[in-house]
Design a protein around this motif. Structure first.
Motif, PDB file in Angstrom:
ATOM      1  N   LEU A  37      -2.387  58.822 -68.971  1.00  0.00           N
ATOM      2  CA  LEU A  37      -0.792  58.442 -68.650  1.00  0.00           C
ATOM      3  C   LEU A  37      -0.987  57.028 -68.381  1.00  0.00           C
ATOM      4  O   LEU A  37      -1.684  56.289 -67.846  1.00  0.00           O
ATOM      5  N   LYS A  51       6.752  57.081 -72.359  1.00  0.00           N
ATOM      6  CA  LYS A  51       7.306  58.216 -72.456  1.00  0.00           C
ATOM      7  C   LYS A  51       6.207  59.394 -72.118  1.00  0.00           C
ATOM      8  O   LYS A  51       5.206  59.244 -72.295  1.00  0.00           O
ATOM      9  N   TYR A  52       7.162  60.342 -71.550  1.00  0.00           N
ATOM     10  CA  TYR A  52       5.769  61.599 -71.149  1.00  0.00           C
ATOM     11  C   TYR A  52       5.457  62.027 -72.619  1.00  0.00           C
ATOM     12  O   TYR A  52       6.145  62.184 -73.499  1.00  0.00           O
ATOM     13  N   ARG A  80       4.611  63.860 -75.733  1.00  0.00           N
ATOM     14  CA  ARG A  80       5.196  64.995 -76.329  1.00  0.00           C
ATOM     15  C   ARG A  80       4.395  66.241 -76.503  1.00  0.00           C
ATOM     16  O   ARG A  80       4.967  67.381 -76.317  1.00  0.00           O
ATOM     17  N   LEU A  89       5.836  70.446 -69.730  1.00  0.00           N
ATOM     18  CA  LEU A  89       6.536  70.156 -68.366  1.00  0.00           C
ATOM     19  C   LEU A  89       5.899  71.070 -67.450  1.00  0.00           C
ATOM     20  O   LEU A  89       6.907  71.711 -66.945  1.00  0.00           O
ATOM     21  N   ARG A 128       5.589  66.256 -61.572  1.00  0.00           N
ATOM     22  CA  ARG A 128       5.016  67.030 -62.626  1.00  0.00           C
ATOM     23  C   ARG A 128       3.440  66.864 -62.196  1.00  0.00           C
ATOM     24  O   ARG A 128       2.904  65.862 -61.841  1.00  0.00           O
ATOM     25  N   VAL A 136      -0.243  66.869 -64.268  1.00  0.00           N
ATOM     26  CA  VAL A 136      -0.976  66.766 -65.513  1.00  0.00           C
ATOM     27  C   VAL A 136      -2.089  66.552 -65.140  1.00  0.00           C
ATOM     28  O   VAL A 136      -2.642  65.423 -64.783  1.00  0.00           O
ATOM     29  N   VAL A 139       2.442  63.129 -61.250  1.00  0.00           N
ATOM     30  CA  VAL A 139       3.310  62.261 -61.813  1.00  0.00           C
ATOM     31  C   VAL A 139       4.717  62.322 -61.085  1.00  0.00           C
ATOM     32  O   VAL A 139       5.363  63.303 -61.075  1.00  0.00           O
ATOM     33  N   TYR A 188       8.282  61.798 -62.708  1.00  0.00           N
ATOM     34  CA  TYR A 188       8.953  61.853 -63.897  1.00  0.00           C
ATOM     35  C   TYR A 188      10.392  61.769 -64.035  1.00  0.00           C
ATOM     36  O   TYR A 188      11.000  62.346 -63.076  1.00  0.00           O
ATOM     37  N   ASP A 237      12.996  60.422 -69.946  1.00  0.00           N
ATOM     38  CA  ASP A 237      11.597  60.995 -70.354  1.00  0.00           C
ATOM     39  C   ASP A 237      10.577  59.972 -70.409  1.00  0.00           C
ATOM     40  O   ASP A 237       9.644  59.872 -70.916  1.00  0.00           O
ATOM     41  N   VAL A 284       7.417  58.357 -67.578  1.00  0.00           N
ATOM     42  CA  VAL A 284       6.450  58.266 -66.452  1.00  0.00           C
ATOM     43  C   VAL A 284       6.740  57.038 -65.388  1.00  0.00           C
ATOM     44  O   VAL A 284       6.553  56.049 -65.784  1.00  0.00           O
ATOM     45  N   PHE A 309       2.342  57.530 -61.040  1.00  0.00           N
ATOM     46  CA  PHE A 309       1.446  58.660 -60.952  1.00  0.00           C
ATOM     47  C   PHE A 309       0.414  58.430 -60.180  1.00  0.00           C
ATOM     48  O   PHE A 309       0.133  57.341 -59.813  1.00  0.00           O
TER      49      PHE A 309
END
Length: 185
Positions: free
Chosen positions: A126, A131-132, A134, A138, A159, A161, A166, A168, A173, A175, A178
């Motif tokens: 991360l 961008k989170y 792909r 989620l 979120r 992960v 995270v 978010y 979209d 991060v 975290f």
């Protein structure tokens, strides 16, 4: 008789110390939550200052273009963003404590089961302001855990992960920040 009296005074003194420690811990927790909320508000204000306009549209292309513009403007609002900008050490400690309490609380087994039922995640690196990924689902955060964490504005979500918690940003979209190793696996 003297021994009983000494034991009572000792117990009373120990209880007083524990209560005072608890009061300081709560004051520290209040400070961490306030600091977190202030940092969230600063993030949203910086974003708002970028004049991000999302207009309703039925066109998938138009929506994708708006999301890309939102991402670009959000990145411009935080060019030097780093891990820990939002989750400062005291804030991260507070969050870890809340997660730990949830996992060891009466619904801890349900929360752990919920986390185990999520799709397995590949080794993910991360990055803040990225961008989170792909390829990652989620994964929703269990409601029992959400109840223990500070409420977020509608644009942001927690979120999980792997073992990281995270923050978010749905509209861009990205991060936002975290906490690594926040959720004991």
């Amino acid at each position: 008789m003297v021994l009983q009296t000494c034991t009572r005074w000792l117990a009373l003194g120990l209880l007083s110390v524990l209560m005072i420690q608890g009061m300081f811990a709560q004051k520290g927790d209040e400070g961490a939550v306030k600091d977190f909320q202030d940092r969230i508000n600063n993030y949203l204000s910086a974003k708002k200052n970028q004049d991000i306009a999302n207009k309703p549209s039925d066109s998938p292309d138009k929506l994708a273009q708006q999301k890309q513009q939102t991402t670009e403007k959000t990145l411009a609002a935080r060019p030097g963003a780093q891990r820990g900008d939002i989750f400062r050490p005291a804030i991260a400690s507070y969050f870890k404590k809340q997660i730990e309490a949830t996992l060891h609380g009466p619904d801890g087994d349900k929360v752990r089961a919920s986390l185990r039922h999520a799709e397995p995640l590949p080794n993910v690196q991360l990055q803040v302001n990225a961008k989170y990924p792909r390829n990652l689902p989620l994964q929703s955060t269990p409601p029992t855990l959400l109840m223990r964490l500070p409420h977020l504005p509608k644009e942001l979500q927690y979120r999980i992960v792997g073992s990281a918690l995270v923050l978010y940003d749905m509209s861009s979209d990205l991060v936002v920040d975290f906490i690594p190793n926040a959720v004991p696996l």
